[in-house]
Enzyme design. Structure first.
Site, mmCIF file in Angstrom:
data_model
loop_
_atom_site.group_PDB
_atom_site.id
_atom_site.type_symbol
_atom_site.label_atom_id
_atom_site.label_comp_id
_atom_site.label_asym_id
_atom_site.label_seq_id
_atom_site.Cartn_x
_atom_site.Cartn_y
_atom_site.Cartn_z
ATOM 1 N N HIS A 293 -2.558 8.618 4.589
ATOM 2 C CA HIS A 293 -2.818 7.851 5.480
ATOM 3 C C HIS A 293 -2.445 8.364 6.908
ATOM 4 O O HIS A 293 -1.330 9.089 6.908
ATOM 5 C CB HIS A 293 -2.087 6.268 5.491
ATOM 6 C CG HIS A 293 -2.833 5.171 6.416
ATOM 7 N ND1 HIS A 293 -2.480 5.277 7.449
ATOM 8 C CD2 HIS A 293 -3.333 4.280 6.280
ATOM 9 C CE1 HIS A 293 -3.173 4.256 8.324
ATOM 10 N NE2 HIS A 293 -3.782 3.545 7.257
ATOM 11 N N HIS B 72 -0.805 7.866 0.659
ATOM 12 C CA HIS B 72 -0.673 6.368 0.769
ATOM 13 C C HIS B 72 -1.740 5.664 -0.606
ATOM 14 O O HIS B 72 -1.222 4.539 -0.995
ATOM 15 C CB HIS B 72 -1.820 6.068 2.117
ATOM 16 C CG HIS B 72 -2.057 4.744 2.069
ATOM 17 N ND1 HIS B 72 -1.216 3.784 2.661
ATOM 18 C CD2 HIS B 72 -3.436 4.144 2.342
ATOM 19 C CE1 HIS B 72 -1.805 2.729 2.913
ATOM 20 N NE2 HIS B 72 -3.044 2.870 2.784
ATOM 21 N N GLU C 265 -12.059 -0.753 10.539
ATOM 22 C CA GLU C 265 -11.176 0.320 10.256
ATOM 23 C C GLU C 265 -11.929 1.660 10.024
ATOM 24 O O GLU C 265 -13.223 1.501 10.090
ATOM 25 C CB GLU C 265 -10.352 0.115 9.121
ATOM 26 C CG GLU C 265 -9.196 -0.903 9.238
ATOM 27 C CD GLU C 265 -8.315 -1.339 8.061
ATOM 28 O OE1 GLU C 265 -7.830 -0.416 7.485
ATOM 29 O OE2 GLU C 265 -8.058 -2.397 7.933
HETATM 30 C C1 SIN Z 1 -4.395 -0.042 6.875
HETATM 31 O O1 SIN Z 1 -4.027 -1.001 7.122
HETATM 32 O O2 SIN Z 1 -4.395 0.861 7.659
HETATM 33 C C2 SIN Z 1 -4.216 0.283 5.461
HETATM 34 C C3 SIN Z 1 -5.250 -0.545 4.566
HETATM 35 C C4 SIN Z 1 -5.670 0.262 3.452
HETATM 36 O O3 SIN Z 1 -5.106 1.078 2.917
HETATM 37 O O4 SIN Z 1 -6.778 -0.111 3.142
#
Ligand code: SIN
Length: 501
Positions: free
Chosen positions: A231, A342, A115
């Protein structure tokens, strides 16, 4: 031990609360409180996974530390980050021993994804994009086999009970009508996020900042509240009226999706040409904000049209199904997205064992400020934080509880009970926070919001009311005020906190 007397009171049934409960010595009596149902938590909604170098390789651990420090603008505490990362392997192993299953390949090896802000694939996932719900389901199954753990649902903790700088439990409201104290030698706040303070959030709307509010009223130290993470890719729809927005996990970009502006340009090359869509969230959300501003629109697109729809359906079943219901097929259609609140990077200050400045009060999970998050939060470090600090809070409790005495010196106060729903006040808080304390902030907007929140708080404090809605609204107002005041104090832009004047 009398009814409503426990060794340990845990407020919140998300990952931090459940994992702490399961690591408390089984000879101790634990009360696990949920203000609604045990599974109505933010942890259930977590899609991406758990960041973890599942090995003993010190150089890989160092990379995870480096990525975390860099993504969070180096104002996190390196000692805390190292503690998190170096305890990841052992702690996740404990989770697996409790029966939690992560996705594996055909050789039985764990599958890892990537990510934003991560330099390698190190994120474990379960059920594709159902990590949170799978983990919570599995842990709930184990919790229900433990005779020492009693779950109270529909029971909201209202205020901590504090005597001589010691927390001795909390007052609670059960089913909106029974008001009583629960006494405990040790109390853990694990109430999670604050999403409801904003007008749009990826959080469960139960996230009203309850832990922060009650800790603040009890005099706990609270830090770095200005760092609220947005987010980048919550599903956008002009027809949806709910304040809760559906999250599209960053792992979709981790597997190769792009971001396009309304003119269908891949705009991240202007903002972070090296990491592009996998830059940390603060950078991506701010870039989206800029693009939306410049193109007079309220969304951008997540582009997966170069990816195989069959693969996407298998890898992201939750996202695929939800988007399909909204009329978008992953792999075929552009998906409209916009940032939404988020995660809170700051919170109630703790040490590495979850201890606060108030004796016998611990905090674990999103409501804590342990130092692991700085001006931002590296993706998928949050479930890991719940595990590591849930575990170490329980460990400290096991080691110190024999020296802790019960104190029952408390009489519950009668309060009026009016049938108000506080909807207009909640809406006002969300509107001001969205407008002035969101991705981009300025002095004038922050001051205006502070004044509005001051008034709301004063009014709420003056007219107490024994209802869940009253306490939630008070917690929201106080949490919003803490965020706004911290944002006013920090004049420079850093991480999630972007000041334009
Ligand atoms: C996501 O899956 O994008 C959110 C996971 C997170 O907030 O670390």
């Amino acid at each position: 031990m009398a009814k409503n007397e426990y060794d340990v009171l845990i407020i919140g049934t998300g990952l931090a609360g459940l994992f702490a409960a399961l690591n408390v010595d089984p000879n101790l009596k634990v009360c696990l409180l949920s203000k609604t149902a045990v599974k109505s938590t933010n942890s259930m909604l977590a899609q991406g996974g758990i960041a973890c170098e599942y090995n003993d390789d010190k150089s890989l651990h160092q990379k995870h530390v480096d990525d975390t420090m860099r993504a969070e603008s180096y104002i996190n505490d390196e000692k805390a980050v190292r503690f998190l990362v170096e305890n990841a392997f052992e702690t996740v192993k404990k989770l697996i021993e409790l029966g939690v299953r992560f996705d594996i390949d055909k050789h039985g090896e764990f599958l890892f994804t990537r990510e934003g802000g991560h330099s390698t694939k190190r994120i474990l996932h379960s059920g594709g994009d159902a990590t949170g719900s799978n983990v919570i389901e599995d842990l709930n199954t184990v919790v229900r086999t433990r005779n020492n753990i009693k779950i109270h649902e529909n029971t909201m903790a209202l205020d901590l009970i504090k005597v001589n700088n010691k927390v001795i439990g909390a007052t609670v409201l059960e089913n909106e009508d029974k008001h009583y104290p629960i006494f405990a030698k040790k109390t853990i706040i694990a109430t999670g996020g604050i999403g409801s303070v904003y007008g749009s959030t990826t959080n469960d709307l139960n996230a009203t900042g309850d832990g922060i509010g009650m800790a603040y009223r009890a005099g706990a130290l609270i830090k770095n509240m200005e760092f609220v993470q947005f987010h980048p890719t919550a599903l956008y729809s002009e027809y949806v009226t709910s304040r809760q927005r559906f999250l599209i996990t960053e792992a979709v970009r981790g597997e190769g999706a792009y971001l396009l502006n309304i003119e269908k340009e891949r705009f991240m090359k202007k903002y972070d040409p090296e990491r592009m869509e996998l830059a940390p969230r603060d950078i991506v959300s701010q870039a989206i904000y800029r693009e939306m501003y410049d193109t007079w629109t309220d969304h951008v697109y997540l582009d997966t049209t170069h990816m195989d729809p069959k693969y996407l359906e298998k890898r992201f079943p939750t996202v695929f199904e939800y988007c399909k219901k909204q009329g978008y097929i992953l792999g075929l259609d552009l998906i409209p997205v916009a940032p939404a609140e988020h995660f809170l990077c700051g919170g109630i200050q703790t040490d590495l064992s979850g201890r606060t400045n108030i004796d016998n009060l611990y905090v674990a999970g999103e409501s804590a400020y342990t130092g692991v998050h700085g001006a931002n939060r590296l993706a998928s470090n949050s479930l890991l934080e719940c595990l590591v600090f849930g575990y170490y809070s329980a460990k400290d409790i096991n080691e110190t509880i024999s020296e802790t005495e019960y104190i029952h010196d408390f009489h519950i106060k009668e309060l009026p009970n009016y049938n108000y729903n506080y909807k207009p006040i909640r809406k006002k808080i969300g509107d001001y926070m969205d407008e002035h304390v969101s991705i981009v902030r300025n002095e004038q907007g922050l001051s205006l919001t502070k004044n509005v929140l001051d008034d709301i708080e004063k009014n709420l404090v003056k007219y107490p009311n024994l209802t869940k809605y009253y306490y939630e609204t008070l917690n929201m107002a106080q949490t919003a005020k803490l965020i706004t005041c911290s944002a006013l104090e920090r004049k420079e832009s850093i991480g999630c906190h972007l000041r334009i004047n």
